[in-house]
Structure formats: structure tokens, C-alpha cells
Design a protein around this motif. Structure first.
Motif, PDB file in Angstrom:
ATOM      1  N   VAL A  20     -10.577   1.155  14.946  1.00 36.58           N
ATOM      2  CA  VAL A  20     -11.429   0.435  14.001  1.00 36.58           C
ATOM      3  C   VAL A  20     -11.106  -1.048  14.107  1.00 36.58           C
ATOM      4  O   VAL A  20      -9.940  -1.419  14.271  1.00 36.58           O
ATOM      5  CB  VAL A  20     -11.157   0.942  12.563  1.00 36.58           C
ATOM      6  CG1 VAL A  20     -11.952   0.162  11.546  1.00 36.58           C
ATOM      7  CG2 VAL A  20     -11.457   2.427  12.452  1.00 36.58           C
ATOM      8  N   PHE A  21     -12.140  -1.887  14.013  1.00 35.60           N
ATOM      9  CA  PHE A  21     -11.970  -3.334  14.099  1.00 35.60           C
ATOM     10  C   PHE A  21     -12.262  -3.990  12.755  1.00 35.60           C
ATOM     11  O   PHE A  21     -13.239  -3.656  12.090  1.00 35.60           O
ATOM     12  CB  PHE A  21     -12.914  -3.915  15.160  1.00 35.60           C
ATOM     13  CG  PHE A  21     -12.853  -5.417  15.245  1.00 35.60           C
ATOM     14  CD1 PHE A  21     -11.797  -6.047  15.888  1.00 35.60           C
ATOM     15  CD2 PHE A  21     -13.839  -6.200  14.666  1.00 35.60           C
ATOM     16  CE1 PHE A  21     -11.732  -7.433  15.966  1.00 35.60           C
ATOM     17  CE2 PHE A  21     -13.779  -7.586  14.738  1.00 35.60           C
ATOM     18  CZ  PHE A  21     -12.721  -8.207  15.383  1.00 35.60           C
ATOM     19  N   PHE A  22     -11.400  -4.952  12.369  1.00 37.10           N
ATOM     20  CA  PHE A  22     -11.611  -5.791  11.194  1.00 37.10           C
ATOM     21  C   PHE A  22     -11.489  -7.249  11.616  1.00 37.10           C
ATOM     22  O   PHE A  22     -10.447  -7.654  12.149  1.00 37.10           O
ATOM     23  CB  PHE A  22     -10.562  -5.515  10.106  1.00 37.10           C
ATOM     24  CG  PHE A  22     -10.755  -4.230   9.388  1.00 37.10           C
ATOM     25  CD1 PHE A  22     -11.649  -4.135   8.325  1.00 37.10           C
ATOM     26  CD2 PHE A  22     -10.044  -3.096   9.760  1.00 37.10           C
ATOM     27  CE1 PHE A  22     -11.827  -2.930   7.653  1.00 37.10           C
ATOM     28  CE2 PHE A  22     -10.219  -1.897   9.101  1.00 37.10           C
ATOM     29  CZ  PHE A  22     -11.111  -1.811   8.032  1.00 37.10           C
ATOM     30  N   ALA A  65       0.812  -1.215   0.000  1.00 36.19           N
ATOM     31  CA  ALA A  65       0.000   0.000   0.000  1.00 36.19           C
ATOM     32  C   ALA A  65       0.848   1.269   0.000  1.00 36.19           C
ATOM     33  O   ALA A  65       0.311   2.380  -0.054  1.00 36.19           O
ATOM     34  CB  ALA A  65      -0.935   0.002   1.211  1.00 36.19           C
ATOM     35  N   GLY A  66       2.178   1.108   0.070  1.00 35.93           N
ATOM     36  CA  GLY A  66       3.071   2.265   0.008  1.00 35.93           C
ATOM     37  C   GLY A  66       3.505   2.820   1.346  1.00 35.93           C
ATOM     38  O   GLY A  66       4.161   3.860   1.408  1.00 35.93           O
ATOM     39  N   PHE A  67       3.172   2.129   2.430  1.00 33.18           N
ATOM     40  CA  PHE A  67       3.583   2.558   3.753  1.00 33.18           C
ATOM     41  C   PHE A  67       4.883   1.861   4.151  1.00 33.18           C
ATOM     42  O   PHE A  67       5.222   0.815   3.609  1.00 33.18           O
ATOM     43  CB  PHE A  67       2.517   2.211   4.803  1.00 33.18           C
ATOM     44  CG  PHE A  67       1.194   2.879   4.582  1.00 33.18           C
ATOM     45  CD1 PHE A  67       1.013   4.218   4.893  1.00 33.18           C
ATOM     46  CD2 PHE A  67       0.129   2.176   4.056  1.00 33.18           C
ATOM     47  CE1 PHE A  67      -0.208   4.837   4.692  1.00 33.18           C
ATOM     48  CE2 PHE A  67      -1.102   2.780   3.849  1.00 33.18           C
ATOM     49  CZ  PHE A  67      -1.266   4.120   4.170  1.00 33.18           C
ATOM     50  N   GLU A  68       5.575   2.424   5.116  1.00 34.38           N
ATOM     51  CA  GLU A  68       6.716   1.744   5.716  1.00 34.38           C
ATOM     52  C   GLU A  68       6.173   0.851   6.828  1.00 34.38           C
ATOM     53  O   GLU A  68       5.489   1.332   7.732  1.00 34.38           O
ATOM     54  CB  GLU A  68       7.712   2.736   6.313  1.00 34.38           C
ATOM     55  CG  GLU A  68       8.854   2.056   7.032  1.00 34.38           C
ATOM     56  CD  GLU A  68       9.744   2.990   7.831  1.00 34.38           C
ATOM     57  OE1 GLU A  68      10.645   2.480   8.517  1.00 34.38           O
ATOM     58  OE2 GLU A  68       9.530   4.213   7.797  1.00 34.38           O
ATOM     59  N   ALA A  69       6.478  -0.440   6.768  1.00 35.79           N
ATOM     60  CA  ALA A  69       6.029  -1.374   7.798  1.00 35.79           C
ATOM     61  C   ALA A  69       7.107  -1.529   8.857  1.00 35.79           C
ATOM     62  O   ALA A  69       8.275  -1.736   8.545  1.00 35.79           O
ATOM     63  CB  ALA A  69       5.689  -2.725   7.184  1.00 35.79           C
ATOM     64  N   ASP A 111      -8.164  -4.703   0.793  1.00 35.72           N
ATOM     65  CA  ASP A 111      -8.551  -3.407   0.235  1.00 35.72           C
ATOM     66  C   ASP A 111      -9.255  -2.534   1.264  1.00 35.72           C
ATOM     67  O   ASP A 111      -9.041  -1.321   1.307  1.00 35.72           O
ATOM     68  CB  ASP A 111      -9.405  -3.572  -1.029  1.00 35.72           C
ATOM     69  CG  ASP A 111     -10.700  -4.346  -0.788  1.00 35.72           C
ATOM     70  OD1 ASP A 111     -10.733  -5.255   0.069  1.00 35.72           O
ATOM     71  OD2 ASP A 111     -11.700  -4.042  -1.475  1.00 35.72           O
ATOM     72  N   LYS A 112     -10.055  -3.142   2.131  1.00 37.16           N
ATOM     73  CA  LYS A 112     -10.761  -2.385   3.176  1.00 37.16           C
ATOM     74  C   LYS A 112      -9.786  -1.865   4.229  1.00 37.16           C
ATOM     75  O   LYS A 112      -9.889  -0.726   4.675  1.00 37.16           O
ATOM     76  CB  LYS A 112     -11.832  -3.246   3.846  1.00 37.16           C
ATOM     77  CG  LYS A 112     -12.911  -3.726   2.924  1.00 37.16           C
ATOM     78  CD  LYS A 112     -13.911  -2.657   2.662  1.00 37.16           C
ATOM     79  CE  LYS A 112     -15.080  -3.233   1.878  1.00 37.16           C
ATOM     80  NZ  LYS A 112     -15.993  -2.218   1.429  1.00 37.16           N
ATOM     81  N   GLU A 148      -8.739   2.071   4.974  1.00 36.03           N
ATOM     82  CA  GLU A 148      -8.829   2.651   6.316  1.00 36.03           C
ATOM     83  C   GLU A 148      -7.501   3.274   6.720  1.00 36.03           C
ATOM     84  O   GLU A 148      -7.465   4.372   7.293  1.00 36.03           O
ATOM     85  CB  GLU A 148      -9.263   1.598   7.333  1.00 36.03           C
ATOM     86  CG  GLU A 148      -9.531   2.157   8.705  1.00 36.03           C
ATOM     87  CD  GLU A 148     -10.659   3.188   8.747  1.00 36.03           C
ATOM     88  OE1 GLU A 148     -10.580   4.115   9.578  1.00 36.03           O
ATOM     89  OE2 GLU A 148     -11.616   3.089   7.950  1.00 36.03           O
ATOM     90  N   MET A 149      -6.398   2.601   6.440  1.00 32.40           N
ATOM     91  CA  MET A 149      -5.078   3.175   6.744  1.00 32.40           C
ATOM     92  C   MET A 149      -4.874   4.489   5.989  1.00 32.40           C
ATOM     93  O   MET A 149      -4.394   5.471   6.566  1.00 32.40           O
ATOM     94  CB  MET A 149      -3.961   2.192   6.375  1.00 32.40           C
ATOM     95  CG  MET A 149      -3.836   1.032   7.297  1.00 32.40           C
ATOM     96  SD  MET A 149      -2.503  -0.064   6.745  1.00 32.40           S
ATOM     97  CE  MET A 149      -2.720  -1.397   7.898  1.00 32.40           C
TER      98      MET A 149
END
Length: 129
Positions: free
Chosen positions: A105-107, A32-36, A114-115, A119-120
Motif C-alpha cells: 500500500v502507498f501513502f 498505535a501500540g506496535f513495537e517499532a 490515522d490512515k 492500514e497497519m
């Protein structure tokens, strides 16, 4: 002419004790393009948060060993680092008994990538705007 540095990627802390689940979550975050940034326990996550001031979102599982579960971690984050956004996940059915901290938020697992990514992105956009 001087070149400017590319903008830094937003950092997401992934907290998951199961190595395969953590690896899949890290891949999702990075895709998604974030640093993990990885942590295998809530205690390790707190150590990371004490040293990394660039964490914008924490993505944590609820069920973790070693004393502190994901819900206690989320409450600690909300208390000590209020600007950090929180996404909580679990493979167990929690239903309405789950009391989330403000803005968390809970998943349920298996979550839709994708959801979670959407959200991120929303959380990071809210923080930066």
C-alpha cells in the motif's frame, strides 16, 4: 496461581533515512501500540529481517541512499519474506507510474497518521486471522 505473560506487541519495521522523519514514524507506530524497530537504510532493514522473525509490517520510504531504494526493498521483502505486509511512502508525486508489489500500500507524504495506523491494524489482523 501463575500469571501469563502479556501478549507480545506486533513488530513494525520503520525504514527511513531522514532521522526526524524516522523518529516521527516510530512515534506513530508506538502510539498505535506496535513495537517499532528502526532501520536507516534498506540494507540495514534486510539485516533486521534476517534476524527478527517477528516483523509483521514494513513501513518504508521510497527515496533512500546507499544503493537500494524502498521499491527494491519492497520487492526483496515480497520475494524473501512473502507473509510480511508492506507500506510504502514518499514525498514525491509518483502517480500511476508506481508499480507496487502484491499487497503493498502507498501513502503520499505528508501522510495521515490515522490512515496509516488503520492500514497497519488491518494488515496485522489479516496476518493473525
Amino acid at each position: 496461581m501463575a500469571q501469563s505473560a502479556p501478549p507480545a506487541r506486533k513488530a513494525v519495521l520503520v525504514v527511513e533515512d531522514e532521522p526526524i522523519q524516522r523518529m516521527m514514524a516510530v512515534d506513530m507506530v508506538e502510539d498505535a501500540g506496535f513495537e517499532a524497530v528502526e532501520a536507516y537504510s534498506a540494507a540495514e532493514a534486510i539485516q533486521v529481517l534476517e534476524t527478527r522473525l517477528d516483523i509483521r509490517v514494513v513501513f518504508t520510504d521510497i527515496d533512500m541512499p546507499h544503493g537500494i531504494d524502498g521499491m527494491r526493498l519492497a520487492a526483496t521483502i515480497r520475494d524473501r519474506w512473502p507473509p510480511i505486509e508492506i507500506i510504502i511512502t514518499s514525498g514525491k508525486m509518483w502517480g500511476r507510474s508506481l508499480k507496487l508489489p502484491d499487497r503493498a500500500v502507498f501513502f503520499p507524504k505528508p501522510y495521515r497518521r490515522d490512515k496509516v495506523i488503520a492500514e497497519m491494524e488491518r494488515m496485522v489482523a489479516d496476518v493473525t486471522s
